[in-house]
Every structure is written in C-alpha cells, then in structure tokens.
Enzyme design. Sequence first.
Site, PDB file in Angstrom:
ATOM      1  N   ILE A 669       0.852  -1.181   0.000  1.00  0.00           N
ATOM      2  CA  ILE A 669       0.000   0.000   0.000  1.00  0.00           C
ATOM      3  C   ILE A 669       0.890   1.234   0.000  1.00  0.00           C
ATOM      4  O   ILE A 669       1.648   1.469   0.949  1.00  0.00           O
ATOM      5  CB  ILE A 669      -0.941   0.004   1.227  1.00  0.00           C
ATOM      6  CG1 ILE A 669      -1.721  -1.311   1.311  1.00  0.00           C
ATOM      7  CG2 ILE A 669      -1.867   1.200   1.162  1.00  0.00           C
ATOM      8  CD1 ILE A 669      -2.569  -1.619   0.105  1.00  0.00           C
ATOM      9  N   THR A 674      -5.131   7.627   0.604  1.00  0.00           N
ATOM     10  CA  THR A 674      -5.784   7.509  -0.704  1.00  0.00           C
ATOM     11  C   THR A 674      -6.245   6.076  -0.960  1.00  0.00           C
ATOM     12  O   THR A 674      -7.264   5.854  -1.622  1.00  0.00           O
ATOM     13  CB  THR A 674      -4.858   7.978  -1.839  1.00  0.00           C
ATOM     14  OG1 THR A 674      -3.637   7.213  -1.815  1.00  0.00           O
ATOM     15  CG2 THR A 674      -4.521   9.447  -1.701  1.00  0.00           C
ATOM     16  N   GLN A 678      -9.964   4.877  -1.903  1.00  0.00           N
ATOM     17  CA  GLN A 678     -10.286   4.036  -3.055  1.00  0.00           C
ATOM     18  C   GLN A 678     -11.280   2.939  -2.676  1.00  0.00           C
ATOM     19  O   GLN A 678     -12.275   2.714  -3.367  1.00  0.00           O
ATOM     20  CB  GLN A 678      -9.009   3.390  -3.601  1.00  0.00           C
ATOM     21  CG  GLN A 678      -8.107   4.314  -4.374  1.00  0.00           C
ATOM     22  CD  GLN A 678      -8.656   4.582  -5.753  1.00  0.00           C
ATOM     23  OE1 GLN A 678      -8.595   3.733  -6.630  1.00  0.00           O
ATOM     24  NE2 GLN A 678      -9.207   5.750  -5.964  1.00  0.00           N
ATOM     25  N   LYS A 741       0.169  -3.869  -6.298  1.00  0.00           N
ATOM     26  CA  LYS A 741      -0.864  -4.587  -7.049  1.00  0.00           C
ATOM     27  C   LYS A 741      -1.967  -3.679  -7.581  1.00  0.00           C
ATOM     28  O   LYS A 741      -2.641  -4.025  -8.546  1.00  0.00           O
ATOM     29  CB  LYS A 741      -1.493  -5.669  -6.172  1.00  0.00           C
ATOM     30  CG  LYS A 741      -0.610  -6.897  -5.967  1.00  0.00           C
ATOM     31  CD  LYS A 741      -1.390  -7.980  -5.262  1.00  0.00           C
ATOM     32  CE  LYS A 741      -0.656  -9.301  -5.260  1.00  0.00           C
ATOM     33  NZ  LYS A 741      -1.479 -10.365  -4.648  1.00  0.00           N
ATOM     34  N   GLU A 745      -9.960  -1.095  -8.617  1.00  0.00           N
ATOM     35  CA  GLU A 745     -11.108  -1.930  -8.949  1.00  0.00           C
ATOM     36  C   GLU A 745     -11.585  -2.811  -7.787  1.00  0.00           C
ATOM     37  O   GLU A 745     -12.780  -3.027  -7.599  1.00  0.00           O
ATOM     38  CB  GLU A 745     -10.753  -2.851 -10.128  1.00  0.00           C
ATOM     39  CG  GLU A 745     -11.246  -2.436 -11.474  1.00  0.00           C
ATOM     40  CD  GLU A 745     -10.560  -1.222 -12.066  1.00  0.00           C
ATOM     41  OE1 GLU A 745     -11.094  -0.712 -13.051  1.00  0.00           O
ATOM     42  OE2 GLU A 745      -9.534  -0.768 -11.549  1.00  0.00           O
TER      43      GLU A 745
END
Length: 780
Positions: A669, A674, A678, A741, A745
């Site tokens: 991370i 942020t 997300q 990663k 989404e």
Amino acid sequence: MTGINRRDLLQGAAALGALGGSHAYANDMRPTTVAVEQNHAASKPMTSYIGTATSRVDGRAKVTGEAKYAGEFNARGLAYGSVVEAAIAKGLIAHIDVSEAQRVAGVLDVLTQENRPQMAGTDKAWKDDVAPEEGSPFRPLFDDKIMFSGQPIALVLAEDWETAKYAASLVRIEYEKQPFVTDLYKQRDQAFVVEKPDKPHGDAARAFAAAEVRHEAEYYIPTEHHNPMELFASTVMWEGGGKLTVYDKTQGVQNVQRYLCGVFDRKSDDLRVVSPYVGGAFGAGLRPQYQVVLAVLGALALERSVRLVLTRQQMYGLGYRPATIERLALGARKDGTLDAITHEAIAVTSEFEEFSRNDTGWAALLYKSANAKYEHKLARLDVPTSCDMRAPGAATGVYALESAMDELAVALKLDPMELRLRCYSERDQNEDIPYTSKALRECYRQGAETFGWSKRKAEPRSIRDGSDLVGWGMATGVWEALQMPAAARIVLTANGHAEVSCAASDIGTGTYTIMAQVAADTLGLPIENIAVKLGDSTLPQAPVEGGSWMAATASHAIVATAEEIRNELLTLAKAMKDSPLAGVKLEDVTLAEGNIVSKKDSGRAVSISDAMRHGAIERIEKEKANSFAEDKSHARNTHSAVFAEVKIDEQLGVIRVTRVVSAIAGGRILNLKTAHSQIMGGVVWGIGMALHEETVYDHRFGRIMNANIAEYHVPVNADVHDIKVIFVDEPDTMVNPMGIKGLGEIGIVGVAAAIANAVYHATGKRIRDLPITLDKLQRA
C-alpha cells in the site's frame, strides 16, 4: 469516483461549474504541474513517504478552484457548441432543415454529415488504443445512418452556449425509421460466443448431473451508466497554422491524440491533448468520446477556438456497464467441496462493435473444481457500444458467482465463509499455476473477526432490531494485478527541487500524490520539493489510466529514472577532491535527506547540491522507459473479503446497509489515506449497484427514460453508514520489484453480492436481479 461519497461529488457538480465561471484566463497554457503543499520542513529529518497516509498534493488546487477542467479553459473569441441528437433508435436521416437555426442571431454555423470538414473513412483510422478488436467504431456526423437513440446528428456553433442550445432546438429532422431492439431478453437467443482464454476442464454438465447437492439459477445485472461529477467536455484552442491544443476529459491524453490525428489526418506535432484534472471517469474516459471529435470539427470549420460540453442527459448516449444475464450451475458433495462449476454470461454490445469483458472466469481464480465450463456471449442491440465501468466483468460476474455460492451454502447447511474455505484454491485453475501472493484466507479471518461474523445465526429472519429484520452476508472479491509500460522524466535542480513528468492521467485516484511520494523517496528529497506534471500528450509516454495498473506503472517508471539520476550524481560526487564516496559502487549508495549516502557507512556522504555545483551543473534531466518482463508462471491478482449488514423494515421493505467491512489483500500500500478512499468509494459504488443503479429503457422507443441524476438513483449520504477498511499485509516481490498490485477496482468487487446475501439472510427472500428494491422484496 473515490475518496468521498460519489453522492458528495454529484452534489458538488453545481459548485464545479461555479468555480469554472470565476476563473477566466485568456488562452491559459500554463504547464500542468502540481507542487506539493504540506507542512514539511526541509531541515527536519527525512522520513519515508511510501506507505504513509499522505494528503493529496492536488487537494488545495481542487478545493480552491485553481484546478481547471476540460470545459474551463478559455480563449479570446471562443465559440460554443450544442449537440442535436437523434430522436429515433434506428433508421436514416431523410432530411435536415437547419435554416431556422441559422437565422438566430449569434449562430455561426450548423454542422451535419452534409457540410462538416473532412474526416477519415476507414475503421483503422477511428480505432483508439482500447477499442474492441472486432467492429467499426462510431463516427459522429459521418453519414445518414442512425444507430441508437441520442446519437449526435448535428452540431450548432454560436457565440455563446445559450444561443447554441436554443438554436439546436430549431433544427428539424425527418427520419426513415427502421425496426430496432433494445431489450436483452428479446435478443438472448441471437447471442454469439466470444472467444475467451478461460479453459474448460473435465465434463461440467455430467458432473453437475451427478452431484449430491446442486444449485442452478440465473442472475441479472441491468445497464448502469457512469455519472461522474465532471461532464464530458472538450475545449479546442485554434493556434493558427493548422495547430490545435485540445483540452479534453479523458483517461488517456496520448490515446486521444493518436485517435484525433488518425481521424483528421494530422501530424502529432500539430495536435496536443491536455487533461490536467479529471472529475471522475472510471472507464467512461478510456476511449475518446464523441464530443472531442465534434469540438475539433467545429474548430476546423470556424478556424477559431471551440468549446463543447455535453449535458447530463447526453452522457447517457455514451458507454455504460452492459446489462448481463448470468447463469450459474454449481454441483457439490455433501462435505461442501465442488464437483462442477458452469458459469455462462450474455452481455449487451452494440450492432457495430463487439465489446466484452471477462465475466465468467473468476471462479477458476477462487475455487477448486475438477469440472468447469465458462462461456461468454454477446447480444447485439441498437444502442451505443458498452464500455468499461469500475472492475468490468468482475463486478458483474463475481456478483453472480458469489450469490450462487451463498445459495449453495444454504442448500448444504454450511456457513457461507466455511464453504469458501473448503473450496479455496491455492492455484489459478485455468492455467494451473500458483499466485505471486494470495492472502485471501487472512482477508476472511480479519474481516470476519472485525465484523463479528462468528455471532451470526444461520437461520433467515432470526435477527431483529426493533421492527427491522437484520441480515448478515459476505462475499469474496478478486481482480487482476496489472502493469503496463511507461516512461517518466525527472529534472533535478541544484537547489534540491525536482519535477517529475509523465503523460499519465489522474482520474481522482491520487496519481499526482503517489508519484510525488515515490519521487521523494527515490530522490531523497522532502516531498514539498517535488512537482508533478501529468495529463499532457507531449510528456513521456504512458498508457490510459485504468485497470488499477497506474500505481505500479508510474511508480516503477519513476524508480527507473531516479536510478539514472543517482548514477550521474554519484559520478559527480566521486569527481570531487577527496570525495568521501571515492570507490563506492552505484548499488552501494542511496539518495537520502538531500545527500548521496553510502548504504554501508552513513558517514560517507556528499550533498546533492554540492555535487552538482562542483560539477558546474544546474540541472540533471533524465528520461527512462520502464516495462515488465512477461511471466506466465504465476497468476497476479488482488483479493478481498466483504462482510455486510442490512436492516430492512419488515412492513415497508426499505433496505439500509448499516455496516460493511472490506478486508483487502492488495500488495504494498503506497498511501494509506488515498488507498482507504479508493476502497471506501468502491464500497459506496457497490451499495449503489446492489440497491439503486439501473438504466431504464422504454423498449417501445428504444429510449432511456431516466437519463438524469434525479431519476437514475444513486446512494446519497443517508444511504452510506459504517464502512471499515482493512489492509491485509501482503508482501509480494514477484508481482513487481515494489510489490504494488493496485486498488482501483477491487473495492467494488463482491460488495453487491455481500449485500444481496445479507438481504436473503434478513428476509429469507432471494432477489437475483439487481437492483434489489422494495417492490421486488414485496413480490418475492
């Protein structure tokens, strides 16, 4: 949209317009640079910025109105456009009468297929970087064919927007109507199979028929439309000599530039595309939208600057998440292990392009089964081409899969999480390969513990809170960990400041901030000494921003370029008389606190400023492209476990999502603040998908009936309650050197299923078609 509720963003649309009106710059061509404004003192000891909760570096520009969007750049003599749309779903334009519109004072021209400037005539010229491989891309104002309701068929150009809009209402069109279809269910028998890489194995049909416990059902996800705060807009600056600068709402400035150069036969040096800020996109801006073509047409016709802003209603004539029918057939043994998985999907596409995403292959990434079959079909309708919307394919396919798994758990009388653990796969079942990392078990454990899942009573309707029925549901999420080639340029000056530039877009996900953090750490500078420049087609190459790949993509490009900077700085430092770094190798030094420092002995150091000044160099400029070696030996994915609580008024059927816990395994991370935003945004969008969002067609006319933000329902503040986000530690040096990663989404995947499963647990009623509304509950 992430960071705050989508609803907050939507409610701020009026404010965005007001900000634009208060900032009128004449042909403002200032570089799109975001400098960090935080309370860090250069004299303080340096700390690592990566992995911290760093505030958005573009935040001040956005809240003060300094940030300018595509429809806010001004120029002297700016003309305005208004689109005339087709009122039928399919047919031909028999006649267009523009005479009355042209007589309106202030109208400059009315463009149609009969008088517009020259455009390319081949499909190849109209294909952008992310266009479907099969089909013919839409060409606005190209000919007399009407392919969908709301199709642009004329452009009115005037001295001001109000005049253009009024004159557009005076354009008269006569049509030759043709038969059309906009109903997926009417076309399902005409659907055709799309080739997909998902590999069937075994005999799923035979295994399902022989299974001890079986579940088979259809699930339906309706068409959903993007509703970003910023309307789609383009401002085309007429620079003279045939040169154009195009300010466009897009997720990929270089994609739009190449597209426009192909459509209008322009050299890349003569057409620049700029998009400094994007007020929400998440798939809608991956492909160039028709307004950018029309705005350029207007500028070419008038030989002056032109602005075109679509209305909210007109944006429903753009791409959308396709309506999809999903069929699941799961066969299991009594112990809960799977014998058969069949997942088939039928999704909407247009008559002229074949857009598809992978709905059906996700089970192979999550669950073991000796027999599996996956099939994806497309049904052609007389509508615009569908497009990517946050987690395309996964948001819809996993909703169906995880709803079916919940139903199987009920049939087996197993706890839903226990079923998933019994079917858990350590390998990608499609390719029979391991994962670079998969901390999904830990997601289940931490999510369940935080939620209190162990206290769940299995029986539906067994938990109450006053007059409310309480339901607990859970689901799994999965997405791809993607990465793309990109380049970055770094300019380091002797006063200890650096500018980092890349053509990438920041669609609100925090790319400006991530790039500043990575640059600060790799260059050993305070973050307030870093300026980031994005969203300009003249900058180093970058892919469109989508697929959750930009964090890994941009970060590694910065690291590669910073390596070149470090090499030159070491060379300069070693050339100094009696240099403390004499004989030190590149791999043995780092940049920290404004110095070039030996990793083995921190006392051996030279300040960056001293090294550059000694070498009589005021600036070092390096640009480096970075790519990732293809490696098919491991699967690369992010994972999540989502737990949801709903409370439902037993008499009225009103549903409230009162708690959500989302546990994410997303690699390293980069920014806790942020990243949290997300996932929060994804969860809110998942609530909308489960309970609110649906584009409603009147199939008699092929027209959308709720093409506005009042009737297209989305969650507002009152619909969003307690959301907890957990980031599970997941070191992964195989996916890429930094272990990134991506998170854009994964936050939405599984949320709708968890809520749907909670609704069943609360009521004992299974609603398989989204959104779940009180009338469906009452009928069930």
